[in-house]
Design a protein around this motif. Sequence first.
Motif, short mmCIF file in Angstrom:
data_model
loop_
_atom_site.label_atom_id
_atom_site.label_comp_id
_atom_site.label_asym_id
_atom_site.label_seq_id
_atom_site.Cartn_x
_atom_site.Cartn_y
_atom_site.Cartn_z
N ASP A 393 85.92 36.97 35.13
CA ASP A 393 86.00 38.32 34.58
C ASP A 393 84.64 38.91 34.23
OD1 ASP A 393 85.40 36.65 32.51
OD2 ASP A 393 86.96 37.38 31.15
N GLY A 394 83.56 38.25 34.65
CA GLY A 394 82.23 38.77 34.36
C GLY A 394 81.62 38.25 33.08
N THR A 395 82.41 37.51 32.28
CA THR A 395 81.85 36.88 31.09
C THR A 395 81.23 35.54 31.48
OG1 THR A 395 83.91 35.73 30.54
CG2 THR A 395 83.62 37.97 29.66
N GLU A 396 80.59 34.90 30.50
CA GLU A 396 79.96 33.61 30.74
C GLU A 396 80.26 32.67 29.58
OE1 GLU A 396 75.81 34.47 32.93
OE2 GLU A 396 76.00 35.45 30.97
N THR A 397 80.20 31.39 29.85
CA THR A 397 80.18 30.39 28.79
C THR A 397 78.84 29.67 28.86
OG1 THR A 397 81.36 28.86 30.25
CG2 THR A 397 82.66 30.01 28.57
N ILE A 398 78.39 29.13 27.72
CA ILE A 398 77.08 28.48 27.65
C ILE A 398 77.29 26.98 27.63
CG2 ILE A 398 74.91 28.34 26.39
CD1 ILE A 398 75.61 31.00 25.07
N GLN A 399 76.81 26.32 28.66
CA GLN A 399 77.04 24.88 28.86
C GLN A 399 75.78 24.09 28.52
OE1 GLN A 399 77.31 23.68 32.98
NE2 GLN A 399 78.77 22.04 32.53
N SER A 400 75.97 22.97 27.83
CA SER A 400 74.87 22.04 27.59
C SER A 400 74.51 21.35 28.89
CB SER A 400 75.28 21.01 26.53
OG SER A 400 74.35 19.94 26.48
N VAL A 401 73.21 21.16 29.16
CA VAL A 401 72.79 20.49 30.39
C VAL A 401 72.87 18.97 30.25
CG1 VAL A 401 70.76 20.02 31.84
CG2 VAL A 401 71.41 22.37 31.31
N ASP A 402 72.41 18.43 29.13
CA ASP A 402 72.42 16.97 29.02
C ASP A 402 73.78 16.43 28.61
OD1 ASP A 402 72.38 17.73 26.34
OD2 ASP A 402 71.02 16.12 25.74
N GLN A 403 74.67 17.30 28.12
CA GLN A 403 76.06 16.93 27.83
C GLN A 403 76.96 17.99 28.46
OE1 GLN A 403 77.22 14.15 26.35
NE2 GLN A 403 75.13 13.36 26.08
N PRO A 404 77.10 17.98 29.78
CA PRO A 404 77.76 19.10 30.46
C PRO A 404 79.23 19.28 30.15
CG PRO A 404 77.20 17.32 32.00
CD PRO A 404 76.53 16.99 30.71
N THR A 437 79.87 37.87 21.62
CA THR A 437 81.14 37.31 22.06
C THR A 437 81.91 38.37 22.85
OG1 THR A 437 82.28 37.94 20.03
CG2 THR A 437 81.25 35.75 20.09
N ALA A 438 82.62 37.92 23.86
CA ALA A 438 83.38 38.86 24.69
C ALA A 438 84.58 39.42 23.96
CB ALA A 438 83.82 38.16 25.98
N ALA A 439 85.18 38.60 23.11
CA ALA A 439 86.40 39.04 22.42
C ALA A 439 86.09 40.05 21.32
CB ALA A 439 87.12 37.83 21.83
N ASP A 440 84.92 39.93 20.70
CA ASP A 440 84.55 40.83 19.60
C ASP A 440 83.16 41.38 19.89
OD1 ASP A 440 83.94 42.18 17.31
OD2 ASP A 440 84.34 40.52 15.94
N PRO A 441 83.05 42.58 20.46
CA PRO A 441 81.74 43.14 20.82
C PRO A 441 80.81 43.35 19.64
CG PRO A 441 83.53 44.33 21.91
CD PRO A 441 84.17 43.45 20.88
N ALA A 442 81.30 43.22 18.41
CA ALA A 442 80.45 43.40 17.24
C ALA A 442 79.96 42.06 16.69
CB ALA A 442 81.21 44.16 16.15
#
Length: 464
Positions: A393-404, A437-442
């Motif tokens: 949907d165009g949003t993103e999640t932020i993933q840890s690299v060393d603990q994917p 956050t995508a759910a709460d733009p504020a």
Amino acid sequence: MNRRTLLLGGAAGALATVLPAGAEGAPHADPVRTDAEIYGVPTTQPLVSRRADPFISQRVDGKYYFTGSVPEYDRVVLRASTTLAGLTDAAETTIWTRPASGKMGGFVWAPELHRIDGKWYVYFTNSDANDIWHIRPFVLESSLADPMDPAGWSVKGEIALEWDSFALDATTFAHRGKRYLLWAQSEPEIAANSSVYIAEMANPWTLKSKPTRLTTPTRTWEIQGYKVNEGPAVLVRNGRVFVTFSASATDANYCMGLLTADAGANLLDRASWTKSPDPVFVSSDATKRWGPGHNSFTVAEDGKTDVLVYHARDYKQITGDPLYDPNRHARVQKLYWHPDGTPLFGVPVGDGGPIVRLSDRSGFVHRSATGLDVLPAPRDLGATQFRFVAGPDGTETIQSVDQPSLFVTVSGTAVTLTAAGTPVRRIPARGGVTIRTAADPALYLRVAAGAVTTGKSGTVFKLS
């Protein structure tokens, strides 16, 4: 990864500020760009399949050259590209094949390509067909401008060493008007499979000085399976000469150590060198990369980003002898630096898109056991690396690299790491991005009291 979402900030040195909600600045179009253009190195995993002991040259006349050990151990291959990413699909040329019998008819290992005094040289390990463990370093030479032309290559000869014993993994470098050879060898009277040596060279195939032993395997991480120090690689930076080397058996125990000398020191004096007490690059169960090692270094297309080149398997358990397992793949990733000018290797990264570090004026965002801290100079690189993973949907999640398996998760004011992750959007701002956050733009991510929390105003994070 949707590269259109990779929004870069302004000047690299800009300090972070806190912006109120709604004061985001006008979004700007960011054209589709390659990973290398944005972050310095490609993130394709692997860069080249089934090529162990990988070597990528510095850029010569606009081209990178790649070589490595083929699983058959029977030939020297080259491929060329104007970009690092282009090496993945570049055509491969065989420039030398071992004879069917006799001397040089055995193993062909660890080739490296070097441009010296207007000629091309390949340093590689070779053995006798009738005695495959009679391992010695050899040199090929070509006077042609194009090293990809097989017609130019001929055997210059074997490098004569102090001892006629098991020897491999030769590499060369020039420093302060002198050329040196580094290699691994089994020295008589020393109870080790191989140690690392250095000597000055009279020419690209002949030693000028006696060898100096720089390191021998004695520490626990160097003697797993076999007592091995091998595969030296050189990087001269920040007033120092750094030599990486690989240790232990070539299975999941394989890892990398580090030697350091002052750039002005006598490199042939063993006392000039210090060995780091712990390995600097090791297997990672979390990222599913095992046996990282036999590395080299190059520089990205931007001319300034150092790149670590290495091989690793993507499975831990090996059937049979690891030497004959073909799946040591060539990989690259960005090499970082501590504030004190020493290299910072991190972890062998797993699959995924471009990797970023997030920082504000107080330091780098750092994954902790409970959430996200901000530290001025974290020594654990892997814990400061993240990926923005695009959703449908165009949003993103932020993933840890060393603990994917962990993603940044927001619940009210709490910011933690869970398997789910909270969808977010990056908003361009002067000096970087804000993250809401995508759910709460504020509701934004913000730094407060050395930790990442949430609020109605967002910290501007620099991406690097």
